[in-house]
Design a protein around this motif. Structure first.
Motif, mmCIF file in Angstrom:
data_model
loop_
_atom_site.group_PDB
_atom_site.id
_atom_site.type_symbol
_atom_site.label_atom_id
_atom_site.label_comp_id
_atom_site.label_asym_id
_atom_site.label_seq_id
_atom_site.Cartn_x
_atom_site.Cartn_y
_atom_site.Cartn_z
ATOM 1 N N ARG A 149 10.395 51.752 89.626
ATOM 2 C CA ARG A 149 10.313 50.291 89.748
ATOM 3 C C ARG A 149 11.688 49.827 90.244
ATOM 4 N N TRP A 150 11.892 49.979 91.544
ATOM 5 C CA TRP A 150 13.240 49.868 92.091
ATOM 6 C C TRP A 150 13.782 48.445 92.055
ATOM 7 N N ALA A 151 12.963 47.450 92.292
ATOM 8 C CA ALA A 151 13.463 46.070 92.264
ATOM 9 C C ALA A 151 13.936 45.700 90.860
ATOM 10 N N GLU A 152 13.170 46.106 89.850
ATOM 11 C CA GLU A 152 13.570 45.849 88.472
ATOM 12 C C GLU A 152 14.847 46.612 88.130
ATOM 13 N N ALA A 153 14.906 47.867 88.527
ATOM 14 C CA ALA A 153 16.109 48.661 88.254
ATOM 15 C C ALA A 153 17.328 48.044 88.927
ATOM 16 N N ASP A 154 17.151 47.581 90.156
ATOM 17 C CA ASP A 154 18.259 46.980 90.884
ATOM 18 C C ASP A 154 18.769 45.736 90.160
ATOM 19 N N ARG A 155 17.849 44.906 89.715
ATOM 20 C CA ARG A 155 18.247 43.675 89.001
ATOM 21 C C ARG A 155 19.024 44.020 87.723
ATOM 22 N N LEU A 156 18.567 45.018 86.992
ATOM 23 C CA LEU A 156 19.222 45.370 85.735
ATOM 24 C C LEU A 156 20.579 46.043 85.971
ATOM 25 N N PHE A 157 20.655 46.923 86.962
ATOM 26 C CA PHE A 157 21.935 47.584 87.239
ATOM 27 C C PHE A 157 22.993 46.586 87.692
ATOM 28 N N ARG A 158 22.580 45.534 88.369
ATOM 29 C CA ARG A 158 23.544 44.536 88.838
ATOM 30 C C ARG A 158 24.233 43.828 87.665
ATOM 31 N N ALA A 159 23.589 43.861 86.510
ATOM 32 C CA ALA A 159 24.189 43.225 85.322
ATOM 33 C C ALA A 159 25.198 44.142 84.637
ATOM 34 N N LEU A 160 25.364 45.367 85.145
ATOM 35 C CA LEU A 160 26.253 46.343 84.516
ATOM 36 C C LEU A 160 27.457 46.616 85.409
ATOM 37 N N ASP A 161 28.543 47.076 84.802
ATOM 38 C CA ASP A 161 29.742 47.460 85.547
ATOM 39 C C ASP A 161 29.665 48.964 85.836
ATOM 40 N N PRO A 162 29.581 49.365 87.104
ATOM 41 C CA PRO A 162 29.464 50.797 87.435
ATOM 42 C C PRO A 162 30.580 51.650 86.840
ATOM 43 N N ARG A 163 31.715 51.043 86.582
ATOM 44 C CA ARG A 163 32.830 51.814 86.029
ATOM 45 C C ARG A 163 32.546 52.284 84.609
ATOM 46 N N ASP A 164 31.565 51.661 83.973
ATOM 47 C CA ASP A 164 31.227 52.044 82.606
ATOM 48 C C ASP A 164 30.138 53.113 82.544
ATOM 49 N N LEU A 165 29.591 53.511 83.696
ATOM 50 C CA LEU A 165 28.438 54.417 83.708
ATOM 51 C C LEU A 165 28.892 55.874 83.772
ATOM 52 N N ASP A 166 28.120 56.742 83.137
ATOM 53 C CA ASP A 166 28.394 58.180 83.243
ATOM 54 C C ASP A 166 27.691 58.752 84.470
ATOM 55 N N GLY A 167 27.837 60.053 84.678
ATOM 56 C CA GLY A 167 27.282 60.678 85.880
ATOM 57 C C GLY A 167 25.782 60.498 86.035
ATOM 58 N N PRO A 168 24.959 60.806 85.023
ATOM 59 C CA PRO A 168 23.512 60.642 85.174
ATOM 60 C C PRO A 168 23.115 59.203 85.491
ATOM 61 N N ALA A 169 23.763 58.233 84.839
ATOM 62 C CA ALA A 169 23.432 56.834 85.109
ATOM 63 C C ALA A 169 23.839 56.449 86.531
ATOM 64 N N LEU A 170 24.964 56.972 86.989
ATOM 65 C CA LEU A 170 25.378 56.683 88.375
ATOM 66 C C LEU A 170 24.424 57.311 89.383
ATOM 67 N N ASP A 171 23.864 58.476 89.061
ATOM 68 C CA ASP A 171 22.835 59.056 89.933
ATOM 69 C C ASP A 171 21.639 58.112 90.048
ATOM 70 N N ASP A 172 21.223 57.556 88.905
ATOM 71 C CA ASP A 172 20.101 56.616 88.925
ATOM 72 C C ASP A 172 20.450 55.366 89.723
ATOM 73 N N LEU A 173 21.694 54.891 89.574
ATOM 74 C CA LEU A 173 22.133 53.730 90.360
ATOM 75 C C LEU A 173 22.109 54.055 91.844
ATOM 76 N N ALA A 174 22.575 55.252 92.220
ATOM 77 C CA ALA A 174 22.583 55.640 93.637
ATOM 78 C C ALA A 174 21.161 55.669 94.191
ATOM 79 N N ASP A 175 20.225 56.217 93.411
ATOM 80 C CA ASP A 175 18.822 56.230 93.850
ATOM 81 C C ASP A 175 18.291 54.816 94.015
ATOM 82 N N THR A 176 18.618 53.945 93.061
ATOM 83 C CA THR A 176 18.145 52.566 93.105
ATOM 84 C C THR A 176 18.667 51.860 94.348
#
Length: 538
Positions: free
Chosen positions: A17-44
């Motif tokens: 559900r990429w649009a939903e994931a994109d909206r939620l990731f935008r509310a987060l600071d990428p600097r706080d994410l670990d490797g697996p979460a950053l992989d998910d962000l990259a896919d999104t």
């Protein structure tokens, strides 16, 4: 860190559900994410058509994985960066990330990521024309995919094996492997990224082989899958390109042009290499419609985006009457790999057409022989037959030309390719005219003109009308071809120059002259010239 938002964002990404994931990731600071979460962000980001943001997130993911000692995960992130930069046309950067992926796997026990490096090995072997290495690497992909529970890897390995077999000329085995991989896709065993890749690769190969029934089936499946994606997701443009190409081949040029322009606009946003393919298809559509200048711009745009632009650009120059430049373009083209047999057939077919237009008998012999040797499918066989028909006409062997041209026309009509069939029918008409069956030739030319007009190929329809000549009978019972010969005689043409101008043999010119002299009741070129001027043929 808002853990609830992060969990929701990752859950949405895992559920595609990429649009939903994109909206939620935008509310987060990428600097706080670990490797697996950053992989998910990259896919999104990728599925949201934000390629640069996807690459940035993946680079951070690579660094986090590497810093945490997760070598396999770091290698996979590096491989994804290799692929992303390669698709964007940044080959040197891609090569660097591939080296990183290999380095991270040094000393790591066997895992699925080794299979993705085998994928890169297979593609490299294709470029080296090493089919044995392709087959071996693809086999590793399949085996590692099965052993480590990675259906994406196993299915892609099956596709690569299919491509290898087709490159060897083992069409049935190769297409069977494609069908096997597509069954994994239809069973939803593969993730969306690889579902799209497999659709694109299989459909493209079916098109190249002229297996349009299979291409149509898998294009329909691909479009149905694309309909399940979110509106702005990647692959929609690529799937539309294939549907457009199929529509163009079926003769629906107006609609194909509109759809192709839309698809090119979409692809430019995130995948220039695929946009290059789109502009190549657009150039072919415009070339068929007779819009030579617009076609030339489209092919040039494809070249600027990293595509080849050939043989389309050369064929446009031929359409504009500049056969010598067309020949120079094809002669200066980089050699087509033996492992791209469809590309080699397109190149040889263009060489044959240009050689015929220039009266280049050695060049036409070379192209015709190459096409006959390269033909693996009905479509490629028809291209070989058409080139043979041109060759036989130039050699003054119209009966043999007629047999080859008719065979090409029947095959292309049976494949459902109206524009190609009409072009072959023009050759049938020319061969019949050279045998003396002018009424039969006029029937073929008239039918070809109607077929060109029906698909919107206006320039070709006008050319066919020119073969038919004026509606009023020619004086002295001359045929259209005899009138052409007489006009050239009247302007001082020798048998050799007339043969070159009309792409026929000197023997055929001499036969026409005998008929002309008999019909005019004269015995010399000077007397025939006088009659030509008196009859207003010149």
């Amino acid at each position: 860190m808002d853990e609830r938002t992060l969990t929701a964002a990752r859950d949405a990404a895992h559920a595609y559900r990429w649009a939903e994931a994109d909206r939620l990731f935008r509310a987060l600071d990428p600097r706080d994410l670990d490797g697996p979460a950053l992989d998910d962000l990259a896919d999104t980001c990728w599925w949201s058509c934000r390629l640069d943001d996807s690459i940035a997130a993946r680079q951070h993911a690579y660094a986090r994985h590497h810093g945490a000692g997760r070598s396999a995960e770091a290698a996979m992130a590096a491989w994804r960066l290799f692929d992303a930069h390669l698709m964007a046309g940044r080959e040197r950067v891609a090569a660097g990330w591939l080296r990183c992926a290999r380095s991270r796997l040094d000393g790591v026990p066997e895992c699925a990521v080794h299979g993705y490096l085998a994928f890169a090995d297979a593609e490299s072997a294709f470029h080296r024309s090493d089919l044995a290495a392709v087959w071996e690497s693809a086999g590793r992909m399949v085996a590692l995919g099965h052993r480590h529970g990675d259906p994406d890897l196993a299915a892609m390995g099956t596709v690569v094996r299919g491509r290898s077999r087709i490159a060897e000329g083992l069409l049935d085995e190769g297409l069977g492997l494609f069908d096997e991989a597509m069954c994994a896709v239809l069973a939803e065993e593969t993730t969306p990224l690889f579902t799209g890749w497999i659709h694109c690769l299989v459909v493209a190969e079916c098109f190249a082989l002229g297996d349009l029934d299979r291409a149509e089936e898998w294009t329909g499946a691909a479009m149905a899958w694309c309909a399940s994606l979110e509106p702005d997701a990647p692959y929609r443009g690529m799937c539309r390109i294939k549907r457009v190409e199929l529509s163009a081949l079926r003769g629906e040029l107006d609609e194909a042009e509109r759809e192709c322009r839309r698809a090119c606009d979409e692809l430019l946003a995130y995948q220039p290499s695929s946009a290059a393919e789109g502009y190549t298809v657009l150039g072919e559509i415009l070339r068929r419609r007779g819009a030579a200048a617009d076609a030339e711009r489209a092919f040039a745009r494809a070249r600027d985006l990293g595509g080849d632009g050939q043989p389309g650009l050369a064929l446009v120059r031929l359409t504009l009457g500049d056969a010598d430049t067309a020949a120079d373009m094809l002669a200066g083209r980089s050699p087509v790999s033996a492992l791209d047999p469809a590309g080699r057939v397109r190149h040889l077919d263009a060489l044959a057409e240009v050689a015929h237009a220039r009266g280049d008998l050695p060049g036409l012999k070379y192209a015709a022989a190459g096409l006959a040797e390269a033909a693996r499918s009905d479509l490629e066989g028809a291209a070989a037959d058409a080139s043979t028909a041109r060759l036989r006409l130039m050699e003054g062997r119209p009966e043999q030309a007629l047999a080859s041209a008719r065979r090409a026309c029947r095959t292309l009509a049976a494949l459902g390719l109206p524009w190609e069939a009409a072009r072959a029918r023009m050759l049938v008409g020319s061969a019949r005219a050279e045998t003396g069956d002018v009424p039969g030739a006029r029937v073929d030319w008239a039918r070809a003109r109607a077929e060109f007009a029906e698909v919107g190929a206006r320039a070709d329809a006008e050319r066919a009308a020119g073969f038919l000549g004026p509606s009023t009978p020619l004086p002295h019972g001359l045929t259209a071809r005899e009138a052409e010969v007489l006009r050239l005689v009247a302007t001082g043409g020798t048998n050799r120059s007339i043969a070159d101008a009309l792409h026929i043999s000197e023997h055929t010119v001499a036969r026409h002259l005998n008929n002309i002299f008999a019909k005019l009741g004269v015995s010399s070129r000077a007397a025939a010239t006088a009659v030509a001027f008196q009859s207003h043929l010149v």
